[in-house]
Design an enzyme around this catalytic site. Structure first.
Site, mmCIF file in Angstrom:
data_model
loop_
_atom_site.group_PDB
_atom_site.id
_atom_site.type_symbol
_atom_site.label_atom_id
_atom_site.label_comp_id
_atom_site.label_asym_id
_atom_site.label_seq_id
_atom_site.Cartn_x
_atom_site.Cartn_y
_atom_site.Cartn_z
ATOM 1 N N ASN A 1 -64.241 33.681 30.985
ATOM 2 C CA ASN A 1 -63.335 34.767 30.618
ATOM 3 C C ASN A 1 -64.092 36.089 30.713
ATOM 4 O O ASN A 1 -65.096 36.271 30.039
ATOM 5 C CB ASN A 1 -62.829 34.539 29.187
ATOM 6 C CG ASN A 1 -61.636 35.433 28.902
ATOM 7 O OD1 ASN A 1 -61.680 36.628 29.177
ATOM 8 N ND2 ASN A 1 -60.578 34.851 28.372
ATOM 9 N N ARG B 1 -44.965 62.493 76.884
ATOM 10 C CA ARG B 1 -43.977 62.688 75.815
ATOM 11 C C ARG B 1 -44.392 62.080 74.472
ATOM 12 O O ARG B 1 -43.707 62.247 73.474
ATOM 13 C CB ARG B 1 -42.614 62.127 76.260
ATOM 14 C CG ARG B 1 -41.901 63.040 77.242
ATOM 15 C CD ARG B 1 -40.694 62.368 77.845
ATOM 16 N NE ARG B 1 -41.084 61.392 78.864
ATOM 17 C CZ ARG B 1 -40.257 60.489 79.382
ATOM 18 N NH1 ARG B 1 -38.999 60.420 78.961
ATOM 19 N NH2 ARG B 1 -40.685 59.651 80.299
ATOM 20 N N GLY C 1 -33.984 53.675 88.038
ATOM 21 C CA GLY C 1 -33.662 53.358 89.427
ATOM 22 C C GLY C 1 -32.413 52.471 89.450
ATOM 23 O O GLY C 1 -32.298 51.558 88.635
ATOM 24 N N TYR D 1 -64.566 45.583 37.738
ATOM 25 C CA TYR D 1 -65.097 45.529 39.096
ATOM 26 C C TYR D 1 -66.035 44.339 39.188
ATOM 27 O O TYR D 1 -67.046 44.274 38.482
ATOM 28 C CB TYR D 1 -65.852 46.818 39.473
ATOM 29 C CG TYR D 1 -66.553 46.634 40.801
ATOM 30 C CD1 TYR D 1 -65.805 46.339 41.946
ATOM 31 C CD2 TYR D 1 -67.934 46.694 40.921
ATOM 32 C CE1 TYR D 1 -66.426 46.104 43.164
ATOM 33 C CE2 TYR D 1 -68.562 46.467 42.137
ATOM 34 C CZ TYR D 1 -67.804 46.170 43.251
ATOM 35 O OH TYR D 1 -68.412 45.930 44.456
HETATM 36 C C1 UD1 Z 1 -39.786 53.154 87.189
HETATM 37 C C2 UD1 Z 1 -39.035 52.648 88.413
HETATM 38 C C3 UD1 Z 1 -37.534 52.698 88.125
HETATM 39 C C4 UD1 Z 1 -37.219 51.871 86.895
HETATM 40 C C5 UD1 Z 1 -38.077 52.342 85.712
HETATM 41 C C6 UD1 Z 1 -37.908 51.387 84.558
HETATM 42 C C7 UD1 Z 1 -40.313 53.245 90.397
HETATM 43 C C8 UD1 Z 1 -40.473 54.194 91.508
HETATM 44 N N1 UD1 Z 1 -39.335 53.486 89.550
HETATM 45 O O1 UD1 Z 1 -39.422 54.511 87.020
HETATM 46 O O2 UD1 Z 1 -36.818 52.154 89.220
HETATM 47 O O3 UD1 Z 1 -35.849 51.979 86.564
HETATM 48 O O4 UD1 Z 1 -39.462 52.355 86.051
HETATM 49 O O5 UD1 Z 1 -38.556 51.901 83.445
HETATM 50 O O6 UD1 Z 1 -41.067 52.286 90.294
HETATM 51 N N2 UD1 Z 1 -47.404 53.885 86.406
HETATM 52 C C9 UD1 Z 1 -48.697 53.789 86.880
HETATM 53 N N3 UD1 Z 1 -49.107 54.647 87.854
HETATM 54 C C10 UD1 Z 1 -48.291 55.574 88.409
HETATM 55 C C11 UD1 Z 1 -46.974 55.663 87.929
HETATM 56 C C12 UD1 Z 1 -46.555 54.800 86.925
HETATM 57 O O7 UD1 Z 1 -49.479 52.972 86.408
HETATM 58 O O8 UD1 Z 1 -48.737 56.305 89.287
HETATM 59 C C13 UD1 Z 1 -46.954 52.954 85.367
HETATM 60 C C14 UD1 Z 1 -46.597 53.630 84.055
HETATM 61 O O9 UD1 Z 1 -47.717 53.656 83.190
HETATM 62 C C15 UD1 Z 1 -45.493 52.745 83.514
HETATM 63 C C16 UD1 Z 1 -44.832 52.179 84.768
HETATM 64 O O10 UD1 Z 1 -45.772 52.332 85.798
HETATM 65 O O11 UD1 Z 1 -46.001 51.673 82.763
HETATM 66 C C17 UD1 Z 1 -43.545 52.903 85.107
HETATM 67 O O12 UD1 Z 1 -43.831 54.256 85.329
HETATM 68 P P1 UD1 Z 1 -42.777 55.383 84.989
HETATM 69 O O13 UD1 Z 1 -43.346 56.690 85.379
HETATM 70 O O14 UD1 Z 1 -42.304 55.214 83.616
HETATM 71 O O15 UD1 Z 1 -41.638 54.994 86.026
HETATM 72 P P2 UD1 Z 1 -40.211 55.608 86.121
HETATM 73 O O16 UD1 Z 1 -40.261 56.836 86.914
HETATM 74 O O17 UD1 Z 1 -39.610 55.648 84.785
#
Ligand code: UD1
Ligand code: CA
Length: 455
Positions: free
Chosen positions: A376, A15, A137, A365
């Site tokens: 000066n 996004r 979550g 410059y």
């Molecule tokens: C996650 C939580 C959710 C919480 C939310 C808060 C889980 C399953 N869900 O959801 O409960 O409310 O964050 O923002 O954990 N990332 C990885 N590898 C992956 C997936 C994600 O490194 O395979 C990292 C992302 O870069 C990010 C963070 O984990 O920094 C959260 O990932 P994101 O996809 O935003 O999680 P949500 O589905 O929003």
């Protein structure tokens, strides 16, 4: 035994609509993930792991100098899967702190609370109450108000969706337990992902208590998913910095029109900053300094009593006490301005030292130049420091007077108390105390007529 911070930073950031990996987008001039790193640095006995994935090589390259362990998550199969990739870094006796690389405003006090709460039989979880919990979550509690699981929005029933307490994703947990639970994660959910959040129910089933705490400020747990959220967090951050400076005695004409992209390591008293000033990198600002509107000042030292007038750009420079800079002046890297110097409008100074009490007031410059005290430099004077291949030095000794529109062809020295007549092109060293000029003689053509249009 120690803290293992695992920063999850593998997400795609679709996004953001950008080729740049999300965690490298800057907040206050610094990549998002580096804010999280800087937070970790404040914790003692802490080793830091960054889980990278999408655009990972770029992330590693940009942050190469950080002393962290890099772990690749080649495919993004969920937050649980991300932590599994870092499993080999975790010792049984470690306390593991899970952080998100796209949640940049988290404060150390909030993390300290989690580290206080966590133990071998307690998992510490950071939660927050939201008026609009959609997408997060949900924290599900039993009738004794004990947390029993986290249910993701996409797996939640209508009743559960009404819960307003949500998971921030940030938690602290004992290493031995975490490793055991990571091995038990499954992906039988709507997103077919390995959810880290499933460790909550696993902990509960083993009789491990879930202790929740909340951040000091709710903005601490806000994440960045798009440019709108990025700009919102930028303003939150800047408002906090402005407030902090004002509480330390700085006068800000308008805290909403002030940006700090770095840090002020030395801050004097009675500093006054007008609107639209941007301070970047590392700065020292002395007592009584005033900064006019629309100035950009980066990695510089500004001594006490300095007055910087409107629209100046100053980078990697030092300005000595009681000097006056601008309006519309540009101090480039290695400009070393001593005390009580005047640098006026449309003057550019690069890699030059300007001695005490000297004046370069208009349209000049000054590059690769050593200027003594009480010199000066007249309007429109140019140091010709570059022959297309090499840079050469110009020296102007104490008390010299350089007439307007002089070109000083370097390497060249103007002697002490020498006077250079206006409009001269100086190619040879000029003696002390004498007047030197190089000008074609002025002549007048008598009886000359302007041309007339041919008929
Ligand atoms: C996650 C939580 C959710 C919480 C939310 C808060 C889980 C399953 N869900 O959801 O409960 O409310 O964050 O923002 O954990 N990332 C990885 N590898 C992956 C997936 C994600 O490194 O395979 C990292 C992302 O870069 C990010 C963070 O984990 O920094 C959260 O990932 P994101 O996809 O935003 O999680 P949500 O589905 O929003
Ligand atoms: Ca998210």
């Amino acid at each position: 035994m120690g803290i293992k911070s695992i920063i999850l930073a593998a997400g795609k950031g679709t996004r953001m609509h950008s080729l740049r990996p999300k965690v490298l987008h800057p907040l206050a001039g610094k990549p998002l993930v580096e804010h999280v790193y800087d937070l970790c640095k404040q914790l003692e006995n802490n080793s830091i792991t960054i889980v990278y994935g999408h655009g990972g090589e770029t992330v590693r390259k940009v942050l190469d100098s950080l002393p962290v362990n890099w772990v690749e998550q080649a495919e993004q199969l969920g937050t649980g899967h991300a932590v599994q990739q870092a499993q080999s870094q975790i010792n049984d006796s470690d306390t593991v702190l899970i952080l998100y690389g796209d949640v940049p405003l988290l404060q150390v006090a909030t993390v300290q609370q989690l580290l206080t709460d966590v133990s071998a039989n307690t998992l510490a979880l950071l939660t927050v109450e939201l008026d609009e919990p959609k997408g997060y979550g949900r924290i599900v509690r039993d009738n004794k108000n004990q947390v029993i699981n986290i249910t993701e929005e996409k797996d939640a029933s209508a009743t559960i969706k009404q819960i307003r307490e949500v998971n921030t994703g940030i938690l602290a947990v004992a290493g031995a337990s975490l490793k055991r639970w990571l091995g038990l994660l499954e992906n039988d959910n709507t997103q077919n992902e390995y959810y880290l959040t499933d460790i909550i129910a696993l902990a509960v089933s083993e009789g491990v208590a879930i202790k929740t705490s909340q951040p000091v400020h709710s903005s601490e747990v806000l994440g960045v998913n798009n440019k709108s959220q990025l700009s919102y967090l930028e303003r939150v951050y800047q408002a906090q910095k402005a407030e902090m400076l004002m509480l330390q005695g700085v006068t800000l004409a308008d805290p909403n029109r002030f940006d700090l992209r770095g840090e002020i390591t030395k801050l004097g008293q009675d500093i006054s900053i007008d609107v639209n000033v941007i301070l970047e990198g590392t700065l020292e600002i002395g007592d009584g300094v005033t900064i006019g509107p629309n100035c950009v000042i980066k990695n510089s030292t500004i001594a006490r009593g300095v007055e910087i007038l409107a629209n100046c750009v100053i980078e990697n420079a030092t300005v000595g006490a009681d000097s006056r800079i601008g309006p519309f002046a540009r101090l480039r890297p290695a400009a070393e301005i001593q005390s009580s110097v005047h640098i006026g409008n449309f003057v550019e100074v690069k890699k030059s030292m300007i001695g005490q009490g000297s004046k370069v007031n208009h349209l000049s410059y000054i590059g690769d130049c050593l200027i003594g005290e009480g010199v000066n430099v007249g309007a429109g004077t140019i140091t010709c420091n570059y022959d297309g291949v090499n840079k050469s030095l110009t020296t102007i000794e104490d008390g010299a007077f350089i007439g307007s529109s002089t070109q000083l062809v370097a390497p060249v020295t103007v002697g002490k108390n020498a006077t250079i007549a206006a409009g001269s092109t100086i190619t040879k060293d000029t003696p002390e105390e004498q007047l030197t000029l190089s000008r074609a003689k002025q002549i007048t053509i008598k009886g000359w007529r302007r041309p007339v249009k041919k008929g």
